[in-house]
Design an enzyme around this catalytic site. Structure first.
Site, mmCIF file in Angstrom:
data_model
loop_
_atom_site.group_PDB
_atom_site.id
_atom_site.type_symbol
_atom_site.label_atom_id
_atom_site.label_comp_id
_atom_site.label_asym_id
_atom_site.label_seq_id
_atom_site.Cartn_x
_atom_site.Cartn_y
_atom_site.Cartn_z
ATOM 1 N N GLN A 287 0.843 -1.199 0.000
ATOM 2 C CA GLN A 287 0.000 0.000 0.000
ATOM 3 C C GLN A 287 0.878 1.249 0.000
ATOM 4 O O GLN A 287 1.838 1.327 0.753
ATOM 5 C CB GLN A 287 -0.915 -0.003 1.227
ATOM 6 C CG GLN A 287 -1.924 -1.141 1.240
ATOM 7 C CD GLN A 287 -3.122 -0.899 0.322
ATOM 8 O OE1 GLN A 287 -3.216 0.134 -0.343
ATOM 9 N NE2 GLN A 287 -4.025 -1.848 0.277
ATOM 10 N N TYR A 316 -6.349 -12.114 -2.570
ATOM 11 C CA TYR A 316 -5.494 -10.991 -3.009
ATOM 12 C C TYR A 316 -4.626 -10.540 -1.848
ATOM 13 O O TYR A 316 -4.659 -9.378 -1.429
ATOM 14 C CB TYR A 316 -6.338 -9.823 -3.535
ATOM 15 C CG TYR A 316 -7.329 -10.221 -4.593
ATOM 16 C CD1 TYR A 316 -6.951 -10.225 -5.933
ATOM 17 C CD2 TYR A 316 -8.622 -10.617 -4.261
ATOM 18 C CE1 TYR A 316 -7.849 -10.603 -6.918
ATOM 19 C CE2 TYR A 316 -9.526 -11.001 -5.236
ATOM 20 C CZ TYR A 316 -9.138 -10.993 -6.560
ATOM 21 O OH TYR A 316 -10.035 -11.363 -7.521
ATOM 22 N N GLU A 337 -2.484 -15.255 -3.603
ATOM 23 C CA GLU A 337 -1.867 -14.108 -4.277
ATOM 24 C C GLU A 337 -1.189 -14.609 -5.550
ATOM 25 O O GLU A 337 -0.621 -15.693 -5.581
ATOM 26 C CB GLU A 337 -0.861 -13.470 -3.297
ATOM 27 C CG GLU A 337 0.188 -12.578 -3.907
ATOM 28 C CD GLU A 337 -0.372 -11.345 -4.602
ATOM 29 O OE1 GLU A 337 -1.282 -10.693 -4.058
ATOM 30 O OE2 GLU A 337 0.102 -11.045 -5.720
ATOM 31 N N ASP A 385 -9.554 -7.977 -1.441
ATOM 32 C CA ASP A 385 -8.906 -6.674 -1.673
ATOM 33 C C ASP A 385 -8.335 -6.695 -3.086
ATOM 34 O O ASP A 385 -7.118 -6.714 -3.275
ATOM 35 C CB ASP A 385 -7.806 -6.482 -0.614
ATOM 36 C CG ASP A 385 -7.151 -5.118 -0.697
ATOM 37 O OD1 ASP A 385 -7.600 -4.271 -1.493
ATOM 38 O OD2 ASP A 385 -6.159 -4.900 0.045
ATOM 39 N N CYS A 412 -10.582 -0.594 -4.338
ATOM 40 C CA CYS A 412 -9.903 0.621 -4.793
ATOM 41 C C CYS A 412 -10.580 1.169 -6.053
ATOM 42 O O CYS A 412 -10.029 2.024 -6.726
ATOM 43 C CB CYS A 412 -8.413 0.367 -5.023
ATOM 44 S SG CYS A 412 -8.085 -0.904 -6.236
HETATM 45 N N1 SAH Z 1 -4.174 -6.979 0.544
HETATM 46 C C1 SAH Z 1 -2.883 -6.595 0.059
HETATM 47 C C2 SAH Z 1 -2.790 -6.513 -1.461
HETATM 48 C C3 SAH Z 1 -3.892 -5.786 -2.157
HETATM 49 S S1 SAH Z 1 -3.525 -5.280 -3.781
HETATM 50 C C4 SAH Z 1 -2.465 -5.287 0.660
HETATM 51 O O1 SAH Z 1 -3.312 -4.494 1.074
HETATM 52 O O2 SAH Z 1 -1.264 -5.031 0.717
HETATM 53 C C5 SAH Z 1 -4.097 -6.570 -4.776
HETATM 54 C C6 SAH Z 1 -3.182 -7.759 -4.817
HETATM 55 O O3 SAH Z 1 -3.807 -8.713 -5.674
HETATM 56 C C7 SAH Z 1 -1.797 -7.528 -5.414
HETATM 57 O O4 SAH Z 1 -0.849 -8.061 -4.556
HETATM 58 C C8 SAH Z 1 -1.831 -8.291 -6.740
HETATM 59 O O5 SAH Z 1 -0.574 -8.850 -7.072
HETATM 60 C C9 SAH Z 1 -2.838 -9.366 -6.449
HETATM 61 N N2 SAH Z 1 -3.576 -9.953 -7.592
HETATM 62 C C10 SAH Z 1 -3.934 -9.378 -8.743
HETATM 63 N N3 SAH Z 1 -4.687 -10.216 -9.477
HETATM 64 C C11 SAH Z 1 -4.816 -11.352 -8.756
HETATM 65 C C12 SAH Z 1 -5.494 -12.583 -8.975
HETATM 66 N N4 SAH Z 1 -6.179 -12.802 -10.080
HETATM 67 N N5 SAH Z 1 -5.420 -13.520 -8.013
HETATM 68 C C13 SAH Z 1 -4.727 -13.307 -6.866
HETATM 69 N N6 SAH Z 1 -4.074 -12.163 -6.616
HETATM 70 C C14 SAH Z 1 -4.108 -11.195 -7.538
#
Ligand code: SAH
Length: 456
Positions: A287, A316, A337, A385, A412
């Site tokens: 973030q 995610y 992830e 997320d 977001c």
């Molecule tokens: N919850 C975490 C990350 C949120 S951002 C935080 O707040 O730090 C969204 C995340 O989803 C990123 O790390 C991205 O790499 C991941 N992502 C994107 N597409 C995805 C998918 N299809 N499956 C799993 N993760 C994914």
């Protein structure tokens, strides 16, 4: 939508009231019901608009003359932050920005016929200089290597030293790095010719730790003068704990390539979030606003109302920030992830903090959730997320099939949030309490929010 006759043509001028603000932060004027999107004009203003571009159902314009100014206008900014899109909302005073974000969510929910209230946006006390990460293009202008930001809707670099919303220490570091690259005559990437070495400089700085990571993204495998460049960066910037070369040889707008060479120091930097220590690698999502992220996660955890015996899924999961901050309040957390480096970071972060009740899986959330559902996993709470594109119907189906009591949706992008909430409602969930916007990205049009869904 029926094709409208355009009542304006390029270079026309007209006077109009600005009646709305788009999701991109453009003012909306209407001429015979035909929308004209006007850069740097805000609702409540009267302007003389110059038409810059006409499409079949809308046009773009610029302010030729501001005839009546809104009391919400912030005149106290450098215009480059608007023209480059670094801070497209900075022309609004901060309370008006917070209101705008709340209203945007309200309107998008209404469009989907979702009946929910939206709370006031939680803002920052000092909504500038908050970004812990910079990613700036490197280009040659008039024979000189420059760093800056693209002019909005273009790839024309505007040289910049003060990025307004970035940690000022990062801004200083970017100037230092730029000057070192100049000193050793390193070439900037030329997008048209696909030539030159330096494409992008990325700098990340831990908010609490003050540890800095510098990533030099190059087109070529080799970074000429790497030893001296690294030496000089280290000498000039004592906070730097990691210098990485990332190779991106492709003709692409994607910033980072797949190969990382650690030129000096650690593979990761460390920072603290809600009292936990996190390792952050060059390709991992983290973030960008650590101050509000703490508020966001605290709120998300509060809203989940955890009692200690829950099974939780964190879809995610990134480097595990949500998983690890809630781990002590629950029995077991499963994270999924898609970025391999982030999953490695998440596992290491769990170990580093002595947390034993998390399990991180590498995969696509939409596939892993279906697998978990098929395996009979019964989570009590699911956190999602996702990135801006939101969830897929498969993920929503898998999530609701597992019948968790609660789903906490950290979003977001309110447009995909509204779309997805509709699906959850159809699948037997309802929105509990107000949608809570949290201003993770002051001065920009990005809108972060938390919504809690509860099984009917
Ligand atoms: N919850 C975490 C990350 C949120 S951002 C935080 O707040 O730090 C969204 C995340 O989803 C990123 O790390 C991205 O790499 C991941 N992502 C994107 N597409 C995805 C998918 N299809 N499956 C799993 N993760 C994914």
């Amino acid at each position: 939508m029926s094709k409208k006759y355009a009542p304006v043509k390029k270079n026309d001028q007209f006077e109009a009231d600005i009646i709305d603000l788009t999701y991109q932060g453009m003012g909306v004027a209407k001429i015979e019901d035909f929308p004209v999107f006007v850069a740097n004009a805000i609702p409540g203003e009267k302007v003389r608009v110059g038409v810059t571009k006409v499409a079949s159902s809308y046009a773009f314009g610029r302010v030729v003359k501001l005839l009546q100014e809104s009391p919400d206008r912030n005149n106290d900014i450098d215009n480059t932050v608007i023209t480059t899109g670094i801070a497209p909302l900075a022309n609004l005073k901060y309370p008006a920005q917070l209101k705008y974000k709340q209203t945007q969510i309200e309107q998008l929910l209404k469009k989907q016929h979702i009946d929910a209230t939206v709370a006031e946006t939680l803002g920052m006390e000092n909504p500038v200089g908050y970004r812990n990460k910079a990613q700036v293009p490197v280009r040659e202008i008039k024979g000189q290597l420059e760093t800056g930001f693209y002019r909005r809707n273009s790839h024309n670099l505007v040289p910049i030293e003060d990025y307004f919303i970035q940690d000022p220490e990062i801004d200083k570091a970017l100037v230092v790095i730029r000057d070192i690259l100049r000193k050793y005559h390193l070439s900037a990437y030329d997008e048209n010719e696909h030539r030159g070495v330096l494409r992008t400089v990325m700098v990340r700085r831990g908010y609490y730790s003050h540890e800095m990571m510098v990533v030099l993204v190059t087109r070529s495998k080799k970074l000429p003068m790497d030893t001296v460049v690294v030496d000089e960066i280290r000498k000039a910037l004592p906070e730097v704990k990691s210098i990485v070369q990332n190779v991106n040889p492709d003709k692409t707008n994607v910033i980072m390539g797949e190969t990382n060479n650690v030129l000096w120091g650690n593979k990761v930097i460390f920072d603290t979030l809600l009292g936990l220590k996190f390792a952050i690698g060059p390709n991992s999502f983290y973030q960008v606003n650590p101050q509000t992220t703490e508020k966001l996660y605290t709120l998300a955890a509060e809203k989940a109302d955890l009692k200690g015996d829950e099974i939780v899924i964190d879809a995610y999961s990134g480097i595990g920030t949500i998983s690890l901050t809630i781990a002590k309040h629950v029995k077991q957390v499963y994270g999924v992830e898609i970025v391999p480096g982030a999953v490695d970071d998440a596992k290491r972060n769990a170990d580093m903090n002595g947390i034993k009740n998390t399990k991180f899986v590498l995969g696509k959330a939409e596939e892993q959730m279906v697998k978990w559902a098929a395996e009979g996993l019964k989570p009590d709470v699911i956190f999602v997320d996702p990135p801006r594109k939101g969830l897929t119907p498969e993920l929503i189906e898998a999530a609701t099939t597992m019948q968790p009591k609660k789903i906490v949706y950290v979003s977001c992008n309110p447009a995909t949030l509204a779309r997805d909430l509709d699906e959850f409602i159809l699948a037997g969930y309802h929105i509990d309490g107000p949608v809570q916007p949290v201003d993770q990205f002051p001065q920009t049009t990005h809108i972060e929010s938390i919504t809690v869904l509860v099984k009917d």
